[in-house]
Design a protein around this motif. Structure first.
Motif, PDB file in Angstrom:
ATOM      1  N   HIS A   1       8.051 -18.680 -17.119  1.00  0.00           N
ATOM      2  CA  HIS A   1       7.626 -18.949 -18.497  1.00  0.00           C
ATOM      3  C   HIS A   1       6.762 -17.774 -18.952  1.00  0.00           C
ATOM      4  N   PRO A   2       6.465 -17.658 -20.245  1.00  0.00           N
ATOM      5  CA  PRO A   2       5.647 -16.543 -20.712  1.00  0.00           C
ATOM      6  C   PRO A   2       4.298 -16.474 -20.004  1.00  0.00           C
ATOM      7  N   PHE A   3       3.922 -15.262 -19.612  1.00  0.00           N
ATOM      8  CA  PHE A   3       2.719 -15.030 -18.805  1.00  0.00           C
ATOM      9  C   PHE A   3       1.779 -14.094 -19.556  1.00  0.00           C
ATOM     10  N   ASP A   4       0.477 -14.390 -19.490  1.00  0.00           N
ATOM     11  CA  ASP A   4      -0.541 -13.563 -20.134  1.00  0.00           C
ATOM     12  C   ASP A   4      -0.851 -12.357 -19.248  1.00  0.00           C
ATOM     13  N   PHE A   5      -0.548 -11.159 -19.746  1.00  0.00           N
ATOM     14  CA  PHE A   5      -0.749  -9.945 -18.954  1.00  0.00           C
ATOM     15  C   PHE A   5      -2.195  -9.811 -18.465  1.00  0.00           C
ATOM     16  N   LYS A   6      -3.150 -10.311 -19.237  1.00  0.00           N
ATOM     17  CA  LYS A   6      -4.559 -10.191 -18.847  1.00  0.00           C
ATOM     18  C   LYS A   6      -4.848 -10.933 -17.546  1.00  0.00           C
ATOM     19  N   LYS A   7      -3.997 -11.875 -17.186  1.00  0.00           N
ATOM     20  CA  LYS A   7      -4.209 -12.656 -15.964  1.00  0.00           C
ATOM     21  C   LYS A   7      -3.548 -12.023 -14.736  1.00  0.00           C
ATOM     22  N   ALA A   8      -2.849 -10.914 -14.937  1.00  0.00           N
ATOM     23  CA  ALA A   8      -2.217 -10.231 -13.805  1.00  0.00           C
ATOM     24  C   ALA A   8      -3.279  -9.533 -12.962  1.00  0.00           C
ATOM     25  N   SER A   9      -3.100  -9.558 -11.655  1.00  0.00           N
ATOM     26  CA  SER A   9      -3.988  -8.850 -10.728  1.00  0.00           C
ATOM     27  C   SER A   9      -3.323  -7.525 -10.349  1.00  0.00           C
ATOM     28  N   ILE A  10      -3.966  -6.409 -10.712  1.00  0.00           N
ATOM     29  CA  ILE A  10      -3.310  -5.107 -10.578  1.00  0.00           C
ATOM     30  C   ILE A  10      -4.192  -4.119  -9.831  1.00  0.00           C
ATOM     31  N   GLU A  11      -3.616  -3.501  -8.811  1.00  0.00           N
ATOM     32  CA  GLU A  11      -4.262  -2.427  -8.064  1.00  0.00           C
ATOM     33  C   GLU A  11      -3.249  -1.303  -7.906  1.00  0.00           C
ATOM     34  N   GLY A  12      -3.668  -0.077  -8.175  1.00  0.00           N
ATOM     35  CA  GLY A  12      -2.760   1.065  -8.080  1.00  0.00           C
ATOM     36  C   GLY A  12      -2.831   1.764  -6.739  1.00  0.00           C
ATOM     37  N   ILE A  13      -2.368   3.017  -6.720  1.00  0.00           N
ATOM     38  CA  ILE A  13      -2.313   3.766  -5.457  1.00  0.00           C
ATOM     39  C   ILE A  13      -3.365   4.873  -5.390  1.00  0.00           C
ATOM     40  N   GLU A  14      -4.284   4.924  -6.366  1.00  0.00           N
ATOM     41  CA  GLU A  14      -5.235   6.042  -6.426  1.00  0.00           C
ATOM     42  C   GLU A  14      -6.144   6.146  -5.206  1.00  0.00           C
ATOM     43  N   ARG A  15      -6.422   5.022  -4.573  1.00  0.00           N
ATOM     44  CA  ARG A  15      -7.392   5.028  -3.465  1.00  0.00           C
ATOM     45  C   ARG A  15      -6.760   5.271  -2.106  1.00  0.00           C
ATOM     46  N   ILE A  16      -5.454   5.435  -2.058  1.00  0.00           N
ATOM     47  CA  ILE A  16      -4.782   5.630  -0.766  1.00  0.00           C
ATOM     48  C   ILE A  16      -4.941   7.084  -0.336  1.00  0.00           C
ATOM     49  N   SER A  17      -5.435   7.291   0.875  1.00  0.00           N
ATOM     50  CA  SER A  17      -5.684   8.649   1.375  1.00  0.00           C
ATOM     51  C   SER A  17      -4.500   9.157   2.192  1.00  0.00           C
ATOM     52  N   GLU A  18      -4.432  10.491   2.293  1.00  0.00           N
ATOM     53  CA  GLU A  18      -3.378  11.102   3.116  1.00  0.00           C
ATOM     54  C   GLU A  18      -3.524  10.669   4.582  1.00  0.00           C
ATOM     55  N   LYS A  19      -4.792  10.537   5.034  1.00  0.00           N
ATOM     56  CA  LYS A  19      -5.053  10.126   6.420  1.00  0.00           C
ATOM     57  C   LYS A  19      -4.474   8.741   6.688  1.00  0.00           C
ATOM     58  N   GLU A  20      -4.679   7.824   5.728  1.00  0.00           N
ATOM     59  CA  GLU A  20      -4.161   6.460   5.878  1.00  0.00           C
ATOM     60  C   GLU A  20      -2.646   6.451   5.947  1.00  0.00           C
ATOM     61  N   ILE A  21      -2.018   7.269   5.095  1.00  0.00           N
ATOM     62  CA  ILE A  21      -0.555   7.357   5.076  1.00  0.00           C
ATOM     63  C   ILE A  21      -0.030   7.844   6.423  1.00  0.00           C
ATOM     64  N   GLN A  22      -0.639   8.892   6.969  1.00  0.00           N
ATOM     65  CA  GLN A  22      -0.182   9.463   8.236  1.00  0.00           C
ATOM     66  C   GLN A  22      -0.405   8.500   9.396  1.00  0.00           C
ATOM     67  N   GLU A  23      -1.516   7.772   9.377  1.00  0.00           N
ATOM     68  CA  GLU A  23      -1.773   6.778  10.435  1.00  0.00           C
ATOM     69  C   GLU A  23      -0.750   5.653  10.378  1.00  0.00           C
ATOM     70  N   ASN A  24      -0.361   5.259   9.152  1.00  0.00           N
ATOM     71  CA  ASN A  24       0.662   4.221   8.997  1.00  0.00           C
ATOM     72  C   ASN A  24       1.985   4.653   9.607  1.00  0.00           C
ATOM     73  N   ILE A  25       2.358   5.908   9.377  1.00  0.00           N
ATOM     74  CA  ILE A  25       3.630   6.417   9.889  1.00  0.00           C
ATOM     75  C   ILE A  25       3.658   6.348  11.419  1.00  0.00           C
ATOM     76  N   LYS A  26       2.546   6.687  12.036  1.00  0.00           N
ATOM     77  CA  LYS A  26       2.467   6.628  13.499  1.00  0.00           C
ATOM     78  C   LYS A  26       2.675   5.198  14.011  1.00  0.00           C
TER      79      LYS A  26
END
Length: 336
Positions: A233-258
């Motif tokens: 049904h129609p949803f109010d965008f203001k109620k969406a919970s949103i987090e982007g990728i700005e805080r993800i570090s290169e170190k975290e990405i490389q550790e995940n790959i391992k």
């Protein structure tokens, strides 16, 4: 043969892509669908070209590519200073095609629908913020309001949810719906910094000059709300919970790959909930896509899990969704 006239509003990359498809496949559409599609007006940010007999799309594309603006057209066509609401009101056309980024476009979408014109759009904000009003008006006026290209470009998730799963109750949708963030995360997995990956995406035209809507998760949130509107049904965008990728570090990405995992910006849609956040996934997970691909995993009571995957960005891919909607609108509209 059914003649269909279009007003094309927006003549950037997607608008040009739509014009190219109509130009190159016009005969195919005549033979397969019995549709003779002609564009009677084109509007860019500087001018409107209008010819009731139909505009020469090849020439329009050449003018746009050569000069960057329709206002430099020669004397063959009259050049008008018509904004989208004026086009809707003054130009006689069967279908209004909106491929702009106009956040206020819902106002002239409603005007078009009230005037008995079908509307096809790739523009997300009207469908996010004015969905109920637009659909109710379209229903009342018995004209189509179609927006396939707002989510996953031309990959037909909208049609699937609206027209194919009549017996099923959708329980939730998981999706990787923003190709820009996936591309950036891929580059970081290959050793780039976030800044280097973003710059590369911008150089390739994958990221906008202002990438904040993509990397901040807003674009994925828009798409999640659109899917919620259809599936529940129609949803109010203001109620969406949103987090982007700005805080993800290169170190975290490389550790995940391992550890055999990758991070993707995942949108979760459930009844009454839209969430966007980075999630770690096994590399063989259906949502662990690469490049600019989009994927959605739809869970329903009867089918169980259904995966739909395809291009989530690109000019011809988006044009595919827009033109498919033009054809659908033309076939559905009885008075044409």
């Amino acid at each position: 043969m059914k003649e269909v006239s279009l007003s094309l509003i927006g003549f950037g990359n997607v608008g040009k892509g739509v014009a190219e498809v109509i130009l190159n496949k016009n005969q195919y559409f005549k033979e397969k669908y019995g549709l003779d599609i002609k564009v009677v007006s084109i509007t860019d940010s500087t001018a409107t070209i209008w010819d009731p007999e139909g505009i020469d799309l090849k020439e329009a594309l050449e003018i746009k590519r050569s000069f960057g603006s329709l206002k430099f057209w020669g004397s063959e066509y009259d050049i008008y200073d018509l904004k989208p609401p004026d086009v809707v009101e003054e130009v006689e056309s069967d279908v209004i095609v909106d491929v702009t980024n106009d956040k206020n476009a819902a106002d002239w979408h409603l005007k078009a629908l009230n005037n008995g014109k079908a509307v096809v759009t790739s523009n997300k904000p009207p469908v996010v913020f004015r969905y109920r009003e637009l659909l109710e008006t379209a229903y009342k006026k018995n004209v189509p309001y179609l927006f396939e290209a707002t989510v996953m470009a031309g990959t037909p998730i909208i049609s699937l949810l609206r027209n194919a799963l009549f017996a099923d109750s959708v329980e939730r949708i998981w999706g990787v719906l923003n190709g820009t963030t996936t591309f950036i995360l891929n580059c970081m997995e290959e050793g780039m910094s976030f800044e280097e990956a973003l710059k590369k995406a911008q150089e390739l035209g994958i990221a906008e000059r202002d990438p904040s809507n993509d990397i901040g998760g807003i674009d994925a949130g828009y798409k999640g709300v659109i899917l919620h509107n259809i599936a529940f049904h129609p949803f109010d965008f203001k109620k969406a919970s949103i987090e982007g990728i700005e805080r993800i570090s290169e170190k975290e990405i490389q550790e995940n790959i391992k550890k055999g995992t990758v991070t993707r910006l995942v949108t979760l849609v459930e009844n009454g909930k839209v969430e966007v956040r980075p999630i770690k996934l096994p590399t063989n997970h259906p949502l662990a896509v690469k490049g600019t691909s989009n994927v959605a995993l739809i869970e329903s009571d009867l089918l169980g899990e259904l995966v739909i995957k395809g291009a989530g960005a690109g000019v011809k891919e988006t044009a595919s969704g827009v033109v498919s909607d033009i054809i659908r609108a033309s076939l559905e509209t009885k008075h044409l």
